[in-house]
Enzyme design. Structure first.
Site, PDB file in Angstrom:
ATOM      1  CG  ASP A 137      -2.037  -1.032   1.075  1.00 30.32           C
ATOM      2  OD1 ASP A 137      -2.316  -1.433  -0.082  1.00 30.32           O
ATOM      3  OD2 ASP A 137      -2.598  -1.453   2.101  1.00 30.32           O
ATOM      4  CB  CYS A 138       3.574   2.435   2.171  1.00 30.09           C
ATOM      5  SG  CYS A 138       4.303   0.853   2.634  1.00 30.09           S
TER       6      CYS A 138
END
Lengths: 405, 135
Positions: A137-138
């Protein structure tokens, strides 16, 4: 009268320090004696240039957009390690491209590898980087192919866990008819040649045999720029047998060093290939030795005649840990072009460039004379002969039946 | 006096003829054989340096060609790329003619192209791969 680091640095800043190379110190001590030499000379510079396989580069590329956590990276097709924070990479000098034929057709040529990538980066050349990631996600980016250049990297520094070996073995080949292909170069059959690899009387740790001045934090010449000793090197072995003058009679101390690649020059950071063996990096390294007292002055006057190295059979005794040296020989003999082994005359071949070692000691001397480079008192000295630290072999403790199926 | 570095190719029917000694005697030449290889039923190859007057050399080579020997100048040479050479000396023991050597005073590694027989043994042995073949 002993001197302090601070006193020597004051003289350097005032342009009044007496700085000589380790070669020049030999004559000075011979002419003036140790006492006078220790008073007059403030710093002795050393140098060495040779293949140093335990070397590599730590790079931070910055993030692409979107951001990415590298899980596999190749630089000019040479794999680099990236099991670190997102865009940190470590490339080791002995790493080979995955498609290199290695020794499938023996002896392999080993034309290119990690050391060559590092030399190209230092030379300011663009390098092809490919990276893969699994995506988070990051850090969503999964694939990347881009040119990189040292000027654009956030950090690029050599981080070498084992450099500047204090003395080393001399490789010979006792096999009747088989040339051998080693990290000491091609060693010719039937005592056809003898390879050695040390700058001898110019070599940093041979001029400070008990590590009285070289330790953690020592400022050094590394690859043409400024670097530092950050720890004892791997395999640091201060308890190696020593001659009467304190100089180890074989591979002993090592240092771990770090230095900014952006200051370096490609003539002192050279990718090298060993026929039938692999790739490496030849590193130029020099250390200033502050002459704090007479004892240190005496050490820095060491001569090739007084430094001996063990002669090792690389066809059998060395690889299979069978038997000891065939004898010892001095660097003066090694540099004469011929040594005697088992009653036979054997021509010698160096792997360490004395011409470059001399140029490094000379350049470091000029930096100090110009007041641009100060000597540094180590935060901690390296473990010395009294430390009990040795170099142990691996104790194999097989599990699962030793891997035998 | 003039010098020629040449490659001579001998067809199989000439291999047992004393061509070189004939040339040397007839045309008053000095010679130095750098490399020679002869395989049965195949061609023989010789790399040779001939020294004599220009007129004798020209006549000798024409004579050899008339006998069926193919003559070519030695064009392949090994050169030292000085930008790459680190002057370590890893090449000096492999070199069979001491064309590569270390100056014992200065420790510089020297390459004497006149002694080089283009055997190429130094090419893969040189760690920075500074020894290059040029045609």
């Amino acid at each position: 009268m002993p001197k302090t680091y601070a006193e020597i640095n004051e003289k350097i800043k005032a342009g009044k320090a007496v700085v000589v190379t380790a070669e020049e110190m030999i004559d000075i001590v011979e002419e003036e004696g140790t006492t006078k030499a220790a008073e007059r000379v403030d710093v002795v510079t050393t140098g060495t240039f040779g293949p140093m396989c335990s070397s590599g580069a730590m790079l931070n590329t910055g993030h692409p957009t979107p951001r990415m956590k590298y899980s596999r990276v190749w630089l000019n097709e040479v794999p680099a390690y990236c099991g670190l924070a997102a865009v940190d990479i470590f490339i080791g000098v002995t790493e080979l491209p995955e498609n290199d034929p290695r020794n499938r057709n023996h002896p392999g040529l080993f034309s290119y590898g990690g050391g060559h990538v590092i030399q190209e980066l230092v030379a300011g050349k663009d390098v092809r980087m490919a990276a893969e990631a699994y995506g988070t996600d990051c850090y969503p980016r999964r694939e990347l192919e881009t040119l990189i250049n040292i000027a654009d990297l956030n950090q690029a520094y050599l981080l070498n866990p084992r450099n500047a070996y204090q003395n080393y073995g001399v490789a010979v080949n006792l096999s009747r008819d088989r040339d051998i292909y080693t990290y000491m170069g091609v060693v010719q059959a039937d005592l056809g040649s003898a390879s050695f690899c040390s700058a001898g009387q110019l070599s940093p740790l041979l001029n400070d045999p008990y590590y009285r001045t070289i330790g953690i934090g020592t400022r050094i010449f590394l690859g043409g720029g400024t670097g530092y000793v950050y720890f004892q090197g791997t395999q640091h072995n201060p308890t190696q047998a020593r001659s009467e003058n304190g100089v180890p009679m074989g591979g002993a101390g090592t240092i771990a060093v770090v230095g900014d690649m952006k200051q370096m020059r490609p003539e002192y950071v050279v990718g090298v290939s060993f026929y039938g063996y692999g790739v490496s990096l030849a590193v130029g390294l020099g250390i200033p030795i502050p002459i704090l007292n007479e004892e240190i002055a005496r050490y820095t006057a060491v001569k090739d005649e007084d430094i001996v190295a063990p002669i090792l059979d690389y066809s059998r005794a060395y690889p299979y840990n069978e038997g000891g040296p065939l004898g010892h020989v001095s660097y003066a003999e090694l540099k004469s072009g011929q040594i005697e082994v088992n009653g036979r005359k054997v021509p010698t071949t160096p792997l360490s460039s004395y011409v470059k070692a001399r140029a490094i000691a000379e350049e470091l001397k000029q930096w100090i004379q110009a007041g641009e480079f100060l000597v540094s008192e180590p935060a901690e000295l390296l473990p010395s002969a009294d430390s009990g630290l040795g170099f142990k072999p691996l104790k194999e403790r097989p599990f699962n039946n030793g891997g035998v199926i | 006096m003039a010098t020629r570095r040449i490659v001579m190719h001998f067809p199989p029917q000439l291999i047992d003829e004393p061509i070189i000694s004939g040339l040397v005697r007839t045309f008053d030449l000095e010679f130095n054989i750098l490399r020679a290889s002869i395989t049965p039923q195949q061609e023989g190859v010789m790399v040779i340096v001939l020294e004599g007057t220009e007129a004798d050399l020209v006549a000798a080579l024409r004579n050899a060609q008339e006998k069926g020997v193919r003559v070519e100048p030695l064009e392949k040479e090994v050169v030292c790329n000085e930008d790459k050479c680190t002057e370590c000396g890893a090449c000096v023991t492999i070199c069979p003619t001491q064309a590569l050597a270390i100056d014992l005073e200065t420790r510089h590694v020297t390459f004497d192209a006149d002694k080089c027989i283009a055997c190429e043994l130094c090419v893969p042995v040189c760690p920075p791969r500074a020894m290059e073949i040029s045609f």
